[in-house]
Design an enzyme around this catalytic site. Sequence first.
Site, short mmCIF file in Angstrom:
data_model
loop_
_atom_site.label_atom_id
_atom_site.label_comp_id
_atom_site.label_asym_id
_atom_site.label_seq_id
_atom_site.Cartn_x
_atom_site.Cartn_y
_atom_site.Cartn_z
N GLY A 178 -9.26 32.37 26.18
CA GLY A 178 -10.40 31.47 26.34
C GLY A 178 -10.34 30.16 25.58
N LYS A 224 2.83 41.84 23.67
CA LYS A 224 1.50 41.34 24.06
C LYS A 224 0.57 42.49 24.40
CE LYS A 224 -0.69 38.00 27.13
NZ LYS A 224 -0.42 37.02 28.19
N CYS A 250 -0.63 44.24 31.53
CA CYS A 250 -1.26 43.67 32.71
C CYS A 250 -2.06 44.71 33.48
CB CYS A 250 -0.24 43.02 33.64
SG CYS A 250 -1.09 42.16 34.96
C1 LIG Z 1 -3.54 33.65 36.98
C2 LIG Z 1 -3.10 34.36 35.71
C3 LIG Z 1 -1.85 34.99 35.67
C4 LIG Z 1 -1.43 35.66 34.53
N1 LIG Z 1 -0.20 36.24 34.51
C5 LIG Z 1 0.24 36.87 33.38
C6 LIG Z 1 1.55 37.42 33.30
O1 LIG Z 1 2.34 37.34 34.25
N2 LIG Z 1 1.92 38.06 32.16
C7 LIG Z 1 1.09 38.15 31.08
O2 LIG Z 1 1.46 38.72 30.06
N3 LIG Z 1 -0.14 37.60 31.10
C8 LIG Z 1 -0.60 36.97 32.23
N4 LIG Z 1 -1.85 36.40 32.25
C9 LIG Z 1 -2.73 36.50 31.06
C10 LIG Z 1 -2.68 35.23 30.22
O3 LIG Z 1 -1.39 34.97 29.73
C11 LIG Z 1 -3.68 35.30 29.05
O4 LIG Z 1 -3.33 36.40 28.23
C12 LIG Z 1 -5.11 35.50 29.49
O5 LIG Z 1 -5.36 34.73 30.63
C13 LIG Z 1 -6.11 35.13 28.42
O6 LIG Z 1 -6.00 33.78 28.03
P1 LIG Z 1 -6.91 32.58 28.64
O7 LIG Z 1 -8.33 33.03 28.54
O8 LIG Z 1 -6.59 31.39 27.81
O9 LIG Z 1 -6.50 32.43 30.05
C14 LIG Z 1 -2.29 35.73 33.39
C15 LIG Z 1 -3.53 35.09 33.45
C16 LIG Z 1 -3.95 34.41 34.57
C17 LIG Z 1 -5.29 33.73 34.58
#
Ligand SMILES: Cc1cc2nc3c(=O)[nH]c(=O)nc-3n(C[C@H](O)[C@H](O)[C@H](O)COP(=O)(O)O)c2cc1C
Lengths: 322, 285
Positions: free
Chosen positions: A249, A170, A135
Amino acid sequence: MKPSTSIDLKVSIGDLVLNNPVMTASGTFGYGEEFAPYGDLNHLGAVIVKGLSLEPRTGNPPPRMMETPSGMLNAVGLQNIGVRAFIREKLPFLRRFDCAVIANIYGETVEEYERVAGLLSRASGVAALEVNISCPNVRRGGIAFGAEPDAAAEVTRRVKAAAALPVMVKLTPNVTDIAQIARAVEEAGADAISLINTLTGMSVDVEKRIPHLANVTGGLSGPAIRPVALRMVWQAVQAVSIPVIGVGGILNARDALEFLIVGARAVQVGTANFIRPTVTMEIIDGISAYLERHACRSVTQIIGTLKTPEAELRRGGGGERT
Amino acid sequence: MKSKEIAPGAVLFNRALTPEHFLLALSLTPSFARPVPGQFVMIRPEGVGPQLLSRPFSLYGYRGRRDGSRIELLYRTIGAGTRQLAALKAGESVEILGPLGRGFTLGPDVDEVILLAGGMGVAPLTFFAERLGRTKAPPRVVCYFGARIRDELIGLDRLSPLCSELHIATEDGSCGERGVITDLFAARMRRHDPRRAAIYACGPNPMLQTLSRILAGTSLRCQVSVEERMACGIGACLCCATAVAMPGRQVSYRRVCCDGPVFNLRDLIWDMTPDHSDSRGCTSP
Ligand SMILES: Cc1cc2nc3c(=O)[nH]c(=O)nc-3n(C[C@H](O)[C@H](O)[C@H](O)COP(=O)(O)O)c2cc1C
Ligand SMILES: Cc1cc2nc3c(=O)[nH]c(=O)nc-3n(C[C@H](O)[C@H](O)[C@H](O)COP(=O)(O)OP(=O)(O)OC[C@H]3O[C@@H](n4cnc5c(N)ncnc54)[C@H](O)[C@@H]3O)c2cc1C
Ligand code: FES
C-alpha cells in the site's frame, strides 16, 4: 525535487548493497521494460520482476481485476513467460541498468522452486532471488508453503541450497502468526524476508450476482492493506534479526517512511506503479527530502527508530530527538 | 532514456449529453503524440481521489497544434470511476497516459469500410471514420449503429455525415430497426464483398461474440476493439487479459492494453465462457 547528493541512501540486505531502499514489487512492474520509457530505471534501488516459474504459465481467465475501496483485487494467476524465456529475452535488457535485478520465483513443488533457483543462479545479471511462498491466486502451490512454518522452512532451505545468490523469502499475510513463519524461514537460512503479499479478498457485482473476478477470489493490494502490512512488518522486525523488507500500500514517501521507521531495511512499491509510472522516483526523492529536513546524512539513521513507550524505556528515556 | 510521460491535461468542458453520457474535452501539452484511431488513454483526475486507478477510454477526437493538443472522450457512467470523471469541471486537471495500444489498420485493397458500433463503441469508430475522410482516396463508409433506446444513440450527429450509409437499430424500436445491431448487419451482410470490404467493430463483448458467430462462415475481415478492466494500461500488470486461440486448441492470453485493444476478431476465443455478460470469463482453473 532533486535528490541531494550529500545524503546516503544506500542500504544493505545481507551481501546485497542497494543504491536506495526503494524497489518495485513483483508483478507490478512487469519485466522493467514496460516502465523504462517513463523513467530512468538506474535510479531505482532494485527492480523485482514478475514471478517466474519453471514453465510458462497461462494465468487465470478474465476478468482478472477490480478496483475496490482504496485498493484493487487481482487474480492474474501468476501468468509468466517461464524462467528460461526470462533469462533469454528479458534479462539482457535489465542488465543494462545500474539497479539490482531481483528475480521473484515460485513453484508448485519444492523441486520446481529448486530448479528455477538453480537456473537463475547460473544466469548473469540477477542480484538476488525473492521466493514467493505466498501467492493466493493459484489453487495448488503458493498458499500451502507460506501458511505453514514447516513447509515455508523446507522451501527456504532447498532454494538456499540450490542458489548461489542472496535469498529473500516473501511472506503471505494470510496466516495467524506472522512472527512464527518469519522465524521459521530465518532458521532455514533466508538472507532476508519481504512482506506482505496480497490479502485474499472478494467482490461481487450485486446487479448480476456474479463475482467481479472469474477466479471468484483475488489478492487485495493498495493502500487498503497498508496498516495490516505495517503491523506485520513491525512484528517480523521484532521476531527476526535478518533484514525485513516492507511491502503493502505504499503510495508516497510518507508511506515508505512509515515502514522504514518501524524497522524495514527497504520497501517495495506495487499497486502505486499503476497509478503513476514514475511514482518510485518520486518516493526516492521524497525520502531524501525528509532526511534532509530531519538532518540525517544516511537513510540508515531512521530505520527502526520508532518511538514506542517500550522502546523509550529500553533506551533509558532518551530516544532520538530530531 | 525517458521518452514518455504522464501528460497533465486541463478540462475544457465535460458536457452531459444525457444524465449518463458525457463528452469530455481536454487540452494537453504538445508532447501528447498523434493518436491512431482505436488507441486509448488512461485517465484520472489529478491528486488522490477516492478512486486510485486510471480508467481506459478510446480516443473520440483529436486535434494537434504546435502549442498543444486537444482530445475528446465520450463515456458513459457505470461505476465509481466514471462517476468520478463525470464530476470534473472546466479548468480542473487530469493525468493522462497515452495514446496507448494498437489502433485500427486499413489494408490497401479495402475500399469499403463497415463500421459496427454498439453503444459507446461508437467513440473509436467515429474517430476512425473521421480520419478516413481525410485520406487521399477515402473508402466508402457503411455504418451500423445500435443502442438500447434512441436516447443512447450517442454521437449520432457527428457520425452520420461521415458515413455513406447509416443503418440504425434500437432494442425497443424507438429509432431505426427494432432489435440488436448484429441482426440488422446479418440480414444485410451478403451485400458486402469480402474482397474489398473490411469490418471494424466496437461494443459490448456479447455483441462482439455474436458477430464472431455471424462471421464464422464468411471470409469478411474484421477488426474489433476489445474491452477488459485495466490497472496499468502499459503492459505490466497482466490484468487485462483476453483469450486468443493458439495452434492445437490451446488458449493463450494477450494483453488488451498493449497487444490490443484492436484485434482480429478471428483470433479471439469466446465460446469457452459461462456468460460473464460483460467479458469472456471462464471459470476453469
Ligand atoms: C497485479 C499484481 C500482480 C502481482 N504479482 C505478484 C507476483 O507475481 N509475485 C509476487 O510475489 N507478488 C505479486 N504481487 C504482490 C505484490 O508484489 C505486493 O506484494 C502486493 O501487491 C502488496 O503491495 P502493494 O499494496 O504496494 O501493491 C502482485 C500484485 C499485483 C497487484
Ligand atoms: C480500450 C478501452 C476503451 C474504452 N473506451 C470507452 C469509451 O470510449 N467510452 C466508454 O464509456 N467506456 C469505454 N471503455 C470502458 C470504460 O473503461 C469502463 O466503463 C470504465 O473503466 C468503468 O469504470 P468504473 O469505475 O465506472 O466502473 P467499475 O466500478 O470498475 O465497474 C462498475 C460495474 O461495471 C462493470 N464494468 C466495468 N468495466 C466494464 C467494461 N469495460 N465493460 C462493461 N462493464 C464494465 C463492472 O463489472 C462493474 O460491475 C473502454 C474500455 C477499454 C478497455
Ligand atoms: S492493464 Fe496492465 S497489462 Fe494491460
